[in-house]
Scaffold this motif. Sequence first.
Motif, mmCIF file in Angstrom:
data_model
loop_
_atom_site.group_PDB
_atom_site.id
_atom_site.type_symbol
_atom_site.label_atom_id
_atom_site.label_comp_id
_atom_site.label_asym_id
_atom_site.label_seq_id
_atom_site.Cartn_x
_atom_site.Cartn_y
_atom_site.Cartn_z
ATOM 1 N N VAL A 93 0.866 -1.171 0.000
ATOM 2 C CA VAL A 93 0.000 0.000 0.000
ATOM 3 C C VAL A 93 0.904 1.222 0.000
ATOM 4 O O VAL A 93 1.808 1.328 0.836
ATOM 5 N N GLN A 119 -3.397 0.632 -3.158
ATOM 6 C CA GLN A 119 -2.737 -0.677 -3.257
ATOM 7 C C GLN A 119 -2.064 -0.845 -4.611
ATOM 8 O O GLN A 119 -2.683 -0.616 -5.655
ATOM 9 N N THR A 121 -0.100 -3.932 -6.547
ATOM 10 C CA THR A 121 0.229 -5.349 -6.537
ATOM 11 C C THR A 121 0.944 -5.698 -7.832
ATOM 12 O O THR A 121 0.425 -5.441 -8.918
#
Length: 124
Positions: A93, A119, A121
């Motif tokens: 994050v 976030q 990823t």
Amino acid sequence: QVQLVESGGGLVQTGTSLTLSCAFSGRSFDFYGMGWFRQGSGQVRTFVGGIVWSSGNTYYDDSVKGRFTISRDKAKNMMYLQMNNLKPEDTAVYYCAARPDIGELSWDWKYPYWGQGTQVTVSS
């Protein structure tokens, strides 16, 4: 009341790029500096990089140096984090933060203003 809002996070593949944005509002004075921090799952929050608002000088953690670039648009009260060649270990994050006083940009405890985080990823 100062507000910071991050945007631009998402799911990307290794080696690709992503740009995060941080919009701030609420007060008319310029911050001394703004920073990007990140926190992986189960990990402590760490410094990614920062920018001195007036001069545009930037500073980076060694883990992102050469891959990430911070910029700002003073007229729009925006800060950006351009992330290139993303790696799975960049998954976290990401938070933007602002501090009005002069000091070390990597010290997160010195920042009174924080966004809610976005976030990122990176899949392998």
